[in-house]
Write a protein that holds these residues in place. Structure first.
Motif, PDB file in Angstrom:
ATOM      1  N   LYS A  66       6.613  -6.381  -4.567  1.00 41.89           N
ATOM      2  CA  LYS A  66       5.863  -5.761  -3.485  1.00 41.89           C
ATOM      3  C   LYS A  66       4.616  -6.588  -3.194  1.00 41.89           C
ATOM      4  O   LYS A  66       3.867  -6.947  -4.106  1.00 41.89           O
ATOM      5  N   LYS A  67       4.427  -6.888  -1.919  1.00 42.50           N
ATOM      6  CA  LYS A  67       3.255  -7.648  -1.480  1.00 42.50           C
ATOM      7  C   LYS A  67       2.745  -7.017  -0.193  1.00 42.50           C
ATOM      8  O   LYS A  67       3.528  -6.807   0.738  1.00 42.50           O
ATOM      9  N   ASP A  68       1.464  -6.722  -0.158  1.00 42.49           N
ATOM     10  CA  ASP A  68       0.839  -6.106   1.018  1.00 42.49           C
ATOM     11  C   ASP A  68       1.575  -4.846   1.461  1.00 42.49           C
ATOM     12  O   ASP A  68       1.768  -4.606   2.651  1.00 42.49           O
ATOM     13  N   GLY A  69       2.042  -4.063   0.507  1.00 44.47           N
ATOM     14  CA  GLY A  69       2.676  -2.787   0.807  1.00 44.47           C
ATOM     15  C   GLY A  69       4.130  -2.866   1.236  1.00 44.47           C
ATOM     16  O   GLY A  69       4.725  -1.854   1.583  1.00 44.47           O
ATOM     17  N   ALA A  70       4.726  -4.055   1.214  1.00 48.11           N
ATOM     18  CA  ALA A  70       6.132  -4.199   1.629  1.00 48.11           C
ATOM     19  C   ALA A  70       6.914  -4.965   0.560  1.00 48.11           C
ATOM     20  O   ALA A  70       6.406  -5.913  -0.034  1.00 48.11           O
ATOM     21  N   TYR A  71       8.138  -4.526   0.335  1.00 49.80           N
ATOM     22  CA  TYR A  71       8.998  -5.250  -0.601  1.00 49.80           C
ATOM     23  C   TYR A  71       9.495  -6.535   0.041  1.00 49.80           C
ATOM     24  O   TYR A  71       9.752  -6.596   1.239  1.00 49.80           O
ATOM     25  N   GLN A  72       9.621  -7.550  -0.808  1.00 51.48           N
ATOM     26  CA  GLN A  72      10.153  -8.847  -0.388  1.00 51.48           C
ATOM     27  C   GLN A  72      11.090  -9.352  -1.470  1.00 51.48           C
ATOM     28  O   GLN A  72      10.963  -8.966  -2.638  1.00 51.48           O
ATOM     29  N   LEU A  73      11.994 -10.205  -1.072  1.00 50.39           N
ATOM     30  CA  LEU A  73      12.862 -10.832  -2.060  1.00 50.39           C
ATOM     31  C   LEU A  73      12.070 -11.871  -2.838  1.00 50.39           C
ATOM     32  O   LEU A  73      11.187 -12.530  -2.285  1.00 50.39           O
ATOM     33  N   THR A  74      12.395 -12.019  -4.114  1.00 43.75           N
ATOM     34  CA  THR A  74      11.783 -13.086  -4.890  1.00 43.75           C
ATOM     35  C   THR A  74      12.354 -14.420  -4.414  1.00 43.75           C
ATOM     36  O   THR A  74      13.386 -14.472  -3.734  1.00 43.75           O
TER      37      THR A  74
END
Length: 119
Positions: A66-74
């Protein structure tokens, strides 16, 4: 500049309606290609889980963060066609608009998650 000129000599209601139309068009363009994607909640229901349980599972396996409140793929899973982001407009308490990104999974991503869960 043309968009600014279009707003001149219009009522506040007309301006808000036109702005809403522009936002809708922009969102449709940003979200092109996400209509056949799945949210974590939709996938999780298949396995009797909640969306947050699935996201925790995927975090534990270093698939997402999670970055800046949103999930992202590694980094390891980016560029494989597993997921993308779907965007929506949210309003803050003071009435400002914010663009919110939500991770959604492609069919390939759904299969990936199925294989990961089943081991």
């Amino acid at each position: 500049m043309l968009k600014i000129l279009r707003f001149q000599k219009k009522s506040e209601e007309d301006v808000l309606n036109e702005a809403g139309g522009i936002i809708t068009e922009e969102l449709e363009e940003l979200n092109r290609g996400t209509q056949f994607c799945y949210t974590a909640t939709e996938i999780a229901k298949t396995y009797g889980m909640s969306g947050s349980d699935l996201n925790s599972f995927l975090k534990d396996w270093d698939v997402i963060f999670k970055k800046d409140g949103a999930y992202q793929l590694t980094k390891k899973y980016r560029g494989l066609g597993l997921a993308t982001h779907r965007y929506s407009v949210r309003f803050t308490c003071d009435g400002k608009q914010k663009l919110k990104a939500s991770l959604v999974w492609t069919e390939e991503g759904r299969r990936f998650i199925k294989d990961l869960i089943r081991g």
